[in-house]
Enzyme design. Structure first.
Site, PDB file in Angstrom:
ATOM      1  N   HIS A 265       0.838  -1.507   0.187  1.00 14.13           N
ATOM      2  CA  HIS A 265      -0.093  -0.142  -0.307  1.00 14.13           C
ATOM      3  C   HIS A 265       0.678   1.161   0.264  1.00 14.13           C
ATOM      4  O   HIS A 265       0.947   1.732  -0.867  1.00 14.13           O
ATOM      5  CB  HIS A 265      -0.954  -0.049   1.266  1.00 14.13           C
ATOM      6  CG  HIS A 265      -1.618   1.412   1.277  1.00 14.13           C
ATOM      7  ND1 HIS A 265      -3.593   0.711   0.935  1.00 14.13           N
ATOM      8  CD2 HIS A 265      -1.500   2.590   1.399  1.00 14.13           C
ATOM      9  CE1 HIS A 265      -3.778   2.435   1.588  1.00 14.13           C
ATOM     10  NE2 HIS A 265      -2.698   3.266   1.811  1.00 14.13           N
ATOM     11  N   GLU A 266       1.951   1.247   0.597  1.00 13.87           N
ATOM     12  CA  GLU A 266       3.030   2.175   1.398  1.00 13.87           C
ATOM     13  C   GLU A 266       3.707   2.547  -0.075  1.00 13.87           C
ATOM     14  O   GLU A 266       3.864   3.366  -0.294  1.00 13.87           O
ATOM     15  CB  GLU A 266       3.595   2.416   2.458  1.00 13.87           C
ATOM     16  CG  GLU A 266       3.067   2.604   3.452  1.00 13.87           C
ATOM     17  CD  GLU A 266       1.699   3.121   3.787  1.00 13.87           C
ATOM     18  OE1 GLU A 266       2.052   4.790   3.343  1.00 13.87           O
ATOM     19  OE2 GLU A 266       0.469   3.593   4.503  1.00 13.87           O
ATOM     20  N   HIS A 269       1.537   4.515  -2.598  1.00 18.85           N
ATOM     21  CA  HIS A 269       2.438   6.605  -2.184  1.00 18.85           C
ATOM     22  C   HIS A 269       3.140   6.635  -3.024  1.00 18.85           C
ATOM     23  O   HIS A 269       3.254   7.719  -3.165  1.00 18.85           O
ATOM     24  CB  HIS A 269       1.905   6.487  -0.999  1.00 18.85           C
ATOM     25  CG  HIS A 269       0.631   6.422  -0.574  1.00 18.85           C
ATOM     26  ND1 HIS A 269      -0.788   7.225  -0.532  1.00 18.85           N
ATOM     27  CD2 HIS A 269      -0.181   5.527   0.427  1.00 18.85           C
ATOM     28  CE1 HIS A 269      -1.673   6.772   0.100  1.00 18.85           C
ATOM     29  NE2 HIS A 269      -1.713   6.199   0.450  1.00 18.85           N
TER      30      HIS A 269
END
Lengths: 497, 497
Positions: A265-266, A269
Site C-alpha cells: 500500500h505505502e 503512495h
C-alpha cells in the site's frame, strides 16, 4: 533576451524555498516517527513549530496576491498557468482563516487528540465528548468561513482542502448508489465464502524475515531504493520528499499480512511521489493531485494489483522463501486468504468489500455534524444504526471500536474520509482502462511483467502532478470522469465471478 | 511587575529561534550521513543551503549590535552578561567577512574538497595544488580581515573561531616545549615496548557483536539513551542537538579496536552535549566552550579513562562476552594492545604518544602558510623534514599518506589542528585534578564506579557551558590555566612508569 515573465519566476523561487523548508520538516517528522528518543520530543516539537510558523508566514505572504495578478498578465504557457492556478488555490486555502482561529484549532485538536489516546482504550465517550465539542465548534466556524469565501457548502469547503473540486452532491450520488447495492453484495460474498475453508498460515513470522520480504516486494514493485528507504514506525506512512521517499511499516510476528499489504500500500503512495514531474519539483503544480488520487495509487497497488490472482501466484514463492513452505502458501489458498470478506468493527482492518461501508457511515455523520443537522451527542446512536444497516454489526456501548476508533475527528480532519473510497473507485477505473489497453494484463502480471501497470500509472497519473483538475485528469487517463461502475464490476468480478 | 530587561529577552528569543532552526539542520546532517539514499543528495544540499542562508541572515541581523548595546544597559545577572558576551562574540565572527568572500570561500573549498576525494587516493599533489592555491589565498584574505578587526595576528584570528582566546604565542610555547621532549619520549617508549610481545586478538569480530559491545560501553559510560542514539556512518561523529545527541561509529570486522575506541571517544563528546546547562539551551552561553575543551572530553573518555588499567580490567569481560574468550583479552595483555606506540604516517590512526607530533607539524606549517612565510608549493618538503625529525618517518613522494591526508586544509579549516593536542593536554589536567581529589580513583574505576569521573566533569566542565572564558574555566576546574606538565606526567607515568 529579457525575461518574459519576471513575476512568475519570482513566484517560483518563493515556492522553491518553501519546498526546501518543507524538506527539513518532512525529514524531522520521519525521524520523529522512526528514530527519535523520548527526551528529544520537546526540542523537536519546538523546532517543528518554528519551521511551521516560517512556512505559514511564507505561504500567507500578503504580497502574493498582487504577484499572482501581475504574473497572470505575463506570457505563460499552459503548465505555467496551471502552476499559477495551484499557487492561488494554496494561497486561498492558507489565508482563509484568521490567525486566532488557527491557534484555537491547534489547541483544541491537540487537547482532544492527546486525551483520545487514553480515552479510546478506556471506552470513555463522555470524557471524549467534552474535548470534542470545542473541536466541532471550531470546525463548523472554519467551514462557515471557507464557505463564505468560495461559495461551496460548508462541508464541501472542508472537503475541498483534500479533494479539490469534489462536492458532497457528487459524493452523495456515488455513495448513495453504493449504499443500494453494497449490503447485498457483502451478504452474497459472505455466503459464498462461508463454503470455503482456506488453510490458515502458521506463524510466528520473524520480523527479520518480514523485513526481507518487504524489501523484495518493494523491489518487485520498482520502488527506487536510491531515492527512498523502508523503516519501521508505530503507524505506517509514506513520508519524506519526492526526491527521497521515506516509507514505514510495522511487523506483527503472528500475522505477516499486515506488513505485507501495508508495505505494498505505502509503496503505491511512494511510487507516485517518486515519479512526480521531476523538472517542476518544488512547484505547487508538481504536487500529487489530491488525496483520493493518492489513495487510488496505494489501492491500485494493494487491491487492484496485489490481490489479483496473477500477483498472488508471483508472491507465493517469496512467502515460501522467507517463511518456509507451508500449505497455506499454495497460490489458490493464499488468494482466498487475501480476499476474505468479513464485516467488522474497525475501518483500518476492513477488507476492500466492506471498507466502503465504514466510509459511507462516516461521511453521512460528519457532513450532518458540520452542517449542523446533528450534534456530537447524536453520534453513537447514528453510528450504531448505520453499522447495523450497512454491515449488520452491533456496536452499542462499544465506543472504543465504534465512533472513537479514528484519529480524524479529534484532529478536525472533516472531509477526509470520502477520499478513501473515492480512491478505491478511481483505482478500479484505472485498472479497467489498463485492461482495455492490455487485454493480456493478468497473464503478464502472473509472469512477473508489471511494466504495463507502472508505465500506465506513470504516464497517466504520476507525471501529471497537479497539471489538471481531478476531473480532467480522470478524463484524460480513462476517457471519463469518476465512474463508480468500475468499482462495482471489480468487486463483482473478483468476489462473485 | 515590568520586565527589567526587555531587550535582553528579545535577544534570547532570537537565539532560541536560531537553536530551533539549527535543530532541523543538525538532524538533516545526521540523516545525510546515516540514512539518506544517494538520489536524495541534491534536494538535501538545496534544503541545507536554504536553512544555512536563513540562519546566516538571522546571525548577521544588522539590528543586533544596537540591541546588544541596549541590553548591556539593562540590569543583568552574571550568567546573562556571559550570554550577552557570547552573543557578541558570535556576531563579530559571523559579520567579519563580506558576503562575496564567504561565497568565494564556499566555492573554492567545495571544489578543492571534492577533487581531493579522488586526488588523494591518486597521490596527485600537483592536481590538488591547483585547487588548493585559491583556498589558501581566500584563507589569507579571511585572516587579514579578521585580524584587522580584532587586532589578533592573522593565524590567531583564524584559530580564535575554534578556540576563543587562544593565541599562537601560547601554542608555540606549549608546542615548543613538547617538541623538545616528545621525540625522546617516543624513542624510549618504542624501545621499551619492543621487548613486549602482546598476543594479538583474533578476528573476525562480527559487526552485530561490535554494535552490541558499543551499546553496552555507552551504557557503562552513562550515555543517556533516552536523549540520543548510536548509528553507523562512514566517518564517526557526534551530532544532533544537546537534547537528542546522534552518535555514529563504523565497524571493521578485522579490527574491533576502531569501533571500541571510536565509540568511547564520541561518547565523551556526547556526554558533554547531553549535560550542557539545560535551562539555558538555545542560548550562546549554553554552548560547549571551545573545540579544545570538547576534545578534552572525548580524550578524557578515550585516553585518560578507557586506556587506564582499571578500565581495561572492566571491559575485558565484555570483550569475552561479545567476541568469545581468547588469550588476547587477558586484562594485562589487552592493556598492552591498547597502549601500543608506533610512529606512523596517519594522524587519525596515531596513538596518544605520537599524535601530538602530527599536530605540531601541521600547526607549524599552517601558521607559516597563513602568515605568508611559505607557499603551498613548500608544503611537501616541510612535511617530509618535520615527519623525519619528529617521528623518524619518511614520506617523500607519498602525498597520499603525507600532506594530503586530512580534509582540514581543503576545507580551509586553518587553526583547528592545535585543538586536538590542547584537548589532550586539558584532559590530562582534568584527570590530574580528579586524582588529587579522589586518591583511590583508579581502584574505583576498576570496580566499575565511574561516578567520580562523570560527576567531576559534569560539575566542572559540562554544566559550565560557555559561562567562562577557557582560561577561567580551567582555573576554576583545576586551579590553574592550561599547564602542559600534566600531559607530560601522564605520558611518562603510563608509558614509562
Amino acid at each position: 533576451m529579457s525575461n518574459p515573465h519576471p513575476t512568475y519566476e519570482a513566484l517560483t523561487a518563493h515556492y522553491t524555498r518553501l519546498h526546501r523548508y518543507g524538506h527539513l520538516q518532512a525529514m524531522a517528522w520521519w525521524d520523529q516517527a522512526c528514530n527519535m528518543p523520548p527526551k528529544g520530543q520537546e526540542a523537536r516539537a519546538a523546532a517543528l513549530a518554528e519551521v511551521a510558523a516560517l512556512i505559514h508566514r511564507m505561504r500567507t505572504d500578503p504580497q502574493l496576491p498582487q504577484q499572482f495578478e501581475r504574473a497572470a498578465q505575463e506570457p505563460l504557457d499552459d503548465a505555467q498557468r496551471a502552476n499559477l492556478r495551484e499557487m492561488q488555490r494554496e494561497w486561498q486555502s492558507d489565508n482563509a482563516l484568521p490567525e486566532a482561529l488557527v491557534q484555537a484549532k491547534t489547541l483544541a485538536t491537540s487537547r482532544c487528540e492527546h486525551a483520545w489516546r487514553t480515552q479510546r482504550p478506556a471506552n470513555d465517550w463522555h470524557g471524549f465528548l467534552e474535548n470534542f465539542r470545542p473541536v466541532l465548534r471550531i470546525a463548523r466556524e472554519e467551514a462557515a468561513l471557507l464557505s463564505a469565501q468560495n461559495g461551496l457548502r460548508p462541508y464541501d469547503a472542508l472537503m475541498d482542502r483534500y479533494e479539490p473540486g469534489m462536492t458532497s452532491e457528487t459524493v452523495e450520488r456515488v455513495f448513495g448508489d453504493l449504499r443500494q447495492w453494497l449490503p447485498g453484495l457483502i451478504a452474497r460474498v459472505v455466503e459464498r465464502q462461508s463454503r470455503e475453508r482456506p488453510i490458515e498460515a502458521q506463524g510466528p513470522f520473524p520480523k527479520a524475515a518480514q523485513r526481507a520480504l518487504s524489501l523484495e516486494l518493494m523491489a518487485l514493485l520498482h520502488f527506487d531504493f536510491e531515492a527512498g528507504r523502508l523503516d519501521e514506525s508505530a503507524h505506517p506512512f509514506s513520508g519524506g520528499v519526492p526526491e527521497d521517499v521515506r516509507l514505514t511499516t510495522r511487523y506483527r510476528e503472528d500475522d505477516f499480512v499486515q506488513s505485507l499489504m501495508g508495505t505494498i500500500h505505502e509503496t503505491g503512495h511512494a511510487r507516485y511521489e517518486q515519479n512526480l514531474p521531476r523538472e517542476l519539483l518544488g512547484q505547487p503544480v508538481a504536487l500529487a493531485r489530491s488525496m483520493a488520487i493518492h489513495e487510488s495509487q496505494s489501492l491500485s497497488f494493494e487491491m487492484q494489483l496485489a490481490r489479483s490472482p496473477g500477483f498472488v501466484e508471483l508472491i507465493a514463492p517469496l512467502l515460501r522463501k522467507h517463511f518456509g513452505a507451508q500449505p497455506a502458501f499454495e497460490p489458490g489458498n493464499l488468494h482466498r486468504l487475501l480476499t476474505r470478506v468479513e464485516p467488522g468493527f474497525i475501518r483500518v482492518d476492513a477488507d476492500e468489500v466492506t471498507y466502503p461501508a465504514h466510509v459511507i457511515l462516516r461521511f453521512e455523520i460528519e457532513r450532518a455534524l458540520i452542517e449542523g443537522d446533528i450534534e456530537a451527542e447524536d453520534i453513537p446512536a447514528l453510528w450504531d444504526e448505520k453499522m447495523q444497516s450497512l454491515l449488520g454489526v452491533d456496536t452499542r456501548g462499544n465506543y472504543r471500536d465504534g465512533c472513537m476508533q479514528d484519529v480524524h475527528w479529534p484532529e478536525a480532519l472533516f472531509g477526509y474520509f470520502p477520499c478513501y473510497t473515492l480512491g478505491a473507485m478511481y483505482a478500479a477505473q484505472w485498472f479497467a482502462t489498463l485492461r482495455r489497453g492490455t487485454p493480456d494484463l493478468d497473464a503478464r502480471i502472473a509472469s512477473g511483467d508489471l511494466a504495463p501497470v507502472f508505465d500506465w500509472l506513470r504516464d497517466n497519473i504520476w507525471l501529471q502532478g497537479s497539471r489538471w483538475t481531478t476531473d480532467e485528469l480522470a478524463q484524460r487517463a480513462s476517457g471519463e470522469p469518476l465512474n463508480p461502475a468500475h468499482f462495482k464490476s471489480h468487486l463483482e468480478s473478483r468476489y462473485l465471478g
